[in-house]
Write a protein that holds these residues in place. Structure first.
Motif, short mmCIF file in Angstrom:
data_model
loop_
_atom_site.label_atom_id
_atom_site.label_comp_id
_atom_site.label_asym_id
_atom_site.label_seq_id
_atom_site.Cartn_x
_atom_site.Cartn_y
_atom_site.Cartn_z
N UNK A 65 1.01 -1.25 0.04
CA UNK A 65 -0.11 -0.07 -0.06
C UNK A 65 0.74 1.26 0.19
N UNK A 66 0.59 2.07 -0.86
CA UNK A 66 1.14 3.47 -0.97
C UNK A 66 0.08 4.51 -0.02
N UNK A 67 0.64 5.07 0.84
CA UNK A 67 -0.19 5.68 1.95
C UNK A 67 -0.61 7.22 1.12
N UNK A 68 0.25 7.71 0.15
CA UNK A 68 0.20 8.80 -0.58
C UNK A 68 0.69 9.05 -1.80
N UNK A 69 0.09 9.42 -2.78
CA UNK A 69 0.50 9.31 -4.22
C UNK A 69 -0.57 10.32 -4.99
N UNK A 70 0.03 10.66 -6.10
CA UNK A 70 -1.07 11.28 -7.14
C UNK A 70 -0.67 10.57 -8.34
N UNK A 71 -1.38 9.48 -8.72
CA UNK A 71 -1.02 8.60 -9.57
C UNK A 71 -1.56 8.93 -11.20
N UNK A 72 -1.68 10.05 -11.54
CA UNK A 72 -2.22 10.70 -12.87
C UNK A 72 -0.96 11.04 -13.54
N UNK A 73 -1.14 11.32 -15.09
CA UNK A 73 -0.28 11.82 -15.79
C UNK A 73 -0.41 13.09 -16.09
N UNK A 74 0.81 13.91 -15.84
CA UNK A 74 0.66 15.24 -15.98
C UNK A 74 0.99 15.63 -17.57
N UNK A 75 0.89 17.08 -17.86
CA UNK A 75 1.02 17.63 -19.15
C UNK A 75 2.42 17.42 -19.25
N UNK A 76 3.19 16.88 -20.59
CA UNK A 76 4.59 16.80 -20.87
C UNK A 76 5.18 18.25 -20.70
N UNK A 77 4.33 19.16 -21.33
CA UNK A 77 4.79 20.61 -21.36
C UNK A 77 4.24 21.35 -20.28
N UNK A 78 4.95 21.69 -19.20
CA UNK A 78 4.39 22.12 -17.99
C UNK A 78 3.69 23.52 -18.34
N UNK A 79 4.27 24.28 -19.40
CA UNK A 79 3.54 25.54 -19.88
C UNK A 79 2.02 25.27 -19.99
N UNK A 80 1.69 24.07 -20.21
CA UNK A 80 0.27 23.85 -20.70
C UNK A 80 -0.61 23.01 -19.24
N UNK A 81 0.25 23.22 -18.15
CA UNK A 81 -0.23 22.45 -16.91
C UNK A 81 -1.91 23.12 -16.62
N UNK A 82 -1.88 24.38 -16.54
CA UNK A 82 -3.08 24.88 -15.95
C UNK A 82 -4.22 24.62 -17.05
N UNK A 83 -3.91 24.83 -18.58
CA UNK A 83 -4.94 24.35 -19.40
C UNK A 83 -5.37 23.05 -19.39
N UNK A 84 -4.49 22.19 -19.00
CA UNK A 84 -4.75 20.67 -19.07
C UNK A 84 -5.63 20.44 -17.85
N UNK A 85 -5.31 21.09 -16.72
CA UNK A 85 -6.27 20.94 -15.46
C UNK A 85 -7.74 21.33 -15.69
N UNK A 86 -7.50 22.74 -16.39
CA UNK A 86 -9.01 23.09 -16.49
C UNK A 86 -10.11 22.30 -17.04
N UNK A 87 -9.49 21.33 -18.11
CA UNK A 87 -10.32 20.52 -18.56
C UNK A 87 -11.03 19.48 -17.62
N UNK A 88 -10.53 19.64 -16.62
CA UNK A 88 -11.17 18.58 -15.40
C UNK A 88 -10.83 16.93 -15.75
N UNK A 89 -10.19 16.73 -16.64
CA UNK A 89 -9.73 15.21 -17.23
C UNK A 89 -8.33 14.85 -16.78
N UNK A 90 -8.16 14.78 -15.53
CA UNK A 90 -6.81 14.26 -15.47
C UNK A 90 -6.79 12.72 -15.55
#
Length: 406
Positions: A65-90
């Protein structure tokens, strides 16, 4: 074998990719996402064939068991990080998780980066948007099941799947409405923090100059979480707030992802009195591995060895029955994401923090796919017994959840 050359129990994952029940580009905006595998070279522990076989058996045959992680894929280009998150589809990293050896993972969703409608995060609507989208995606596949009770984790182990425990790193979204805890429980939340870096209506966070402790409303919220069966976490809470929470709770309290401030003096880590109080409550500490946190004087370049220095210190201080691992990793550039979301995380660094080299990743603990293979391998290499390895990689968490999740 994994892409990193690590053995794992053959999972039931059959190739499902996030939101593939929809038409890509038509039903949702697409982004180039960080890879789930082979982003960096494999970490070499230098195990003998016999040690490697033992590692494989310990992972394959037992609940991990991992007691804490964020096992989602993030944007490859972090300049798009906020745009990706705003879609709500992690996008959940199904393939990467299927190679992790994990039986269960505490997924703390977008946390402070939950900026679907607000740039500040932690808004009630945004949290529900994030949670609902993730649950919708998970409902369209059979590999991951959302864990509502201990039997869900046990069943995931039997069937070669993965149990996902939904959590939130702070209770800020409930504002001053204690009944919102019931709503979140109904949506599947089974673990919640008290406060993040900024104070809220429950108590004080890490970046505040002063810590007012658990509020009157905070005590009501703790009581309600106890009644509901929500595990309480104080990883990001101030020291006094952490101690007050442990005292107020009738159930054991978790520190899902932190380390020992005695080894590295930053607010993000916990002082000895908080660690002892956690253990005395019957709770469990998960060792943190987010970049530039669990550094040690003996290993100032942040690697697996640095984290394991904190592990050994905390086992000595708290006892082997009260230590586990909550690596706090993700799929993507973790160091880069800390820069992009610095204002959202708001982690205050204390004056006098020792100078240390910066890293572009924590070697050996880069993402959920590799963490527990390397943690178990390190413990095997260093001569820890099977009994103790099984406690810190799953048994301790299962024991405390049996008490909390009534």
């Amino acid at each position: 074998m994994t892409a990193a050359g690590l053995p794992y129990r053959a999972p039931r994952h059959e190739g499902y990719r996030s939101f593939s029940y929809l038409d890509e580009g038509a039903d949702y905006e697409t982004f180039d996402l960080a890879p789930e595998l082979d982003r960096l070279p494999a970490y070499d522990l230098g195990l003998t064939p016999e040690q490697d076989e033992r590692r494989q058996a310990l992972i394959n045959d037992n609940i991990v068991i991992s007691l804490h992680d964020h096992p989602t894929r993030h944007a490859q280009d972090l300049g798009q990080a906020f745009d990706y998150i705003r879609t709500g589809r992690q996008h959940t990293a199904y393939e990467g998780l299927s190679r992790s050896g994990l039986t269960a993972v505490f997924d703390n969703l977008l946390g402070g980066t939950c900026c679907v409608t607000s740039k500040s995060g932690w808004k009630w609507d945004d949290v529900l948007y994030d949670l609902g989208m993730r649950l919708s995606d998970i409902a369209h596949q059979d590999y991951i099941r959302v864990a509502h009770r201990l039997s869900d984790i046990e069943e995931a182990h039997r069937r070669g799947g993965l149990a996902m425990v939904m959590g939130l790193e702070c209770s800020t979204p409930i504002e001053n409405e204690v009944d919102r805890l019931d709503i979140l429980y109904g949506f599947g939340i089974r673990q919640m923090g008290i406060a993040y870096s900024e104070s809220n209506s429950l108590g004080s966070g890490l970046k505040e100059a002063g810590d007012g402790g658990l509020t009157v409303f905070g005590k009501r919220a703790v009581e309600r979480m106890n009644k509901l069966g929500i595990a309480i976490d104080v990883s990001h809470s101030g020291d006094r707030t952490s101690l007050d929470t442990i005292e107020a709770s009738e159930q054991p309290v978790l520190i899902t992802h932190a380390g020992a401030r005695a080894l590295w003096p930053i607010p993000r880590l916990k002082p000895d009195d908080v660690l002892r109080a956690c253990a005395e409550s019957g709770g469990v500490l998960g060792l943190e591995a987010a970049p530039h946190t669990t550094i040690s004087p003996d290993h100032p370049v942040h690697t697996l060895d640095s984290v394991m220095d904190h592990f050994m210190y905390c086992v000595e201080l708290m006892g082997i029955d009260h230590v586990a691992f909550g690596p706090d990793t993700m799929y993507g550039d973790h160091v880069g994401s800390h820069r992009v979301f610095a204002a959202n995380f708001g982690v205050h660094q204390a004056t006098g923090t020792p100078d240390h080299p910066t890293v572009d990743h924590v070697a050996g603990l880069e993402n959920p796919s590799e963490c527990f293979h390397n943690i178990v391998g390190w413990l095997v290499r260093e001569g820890w017994s099977d009994e103790d390895i099984l406690k810190v990689t799953g048994g301790n968490v299962m024991r405390v959840l049996e008490t909390i999740w009534h």
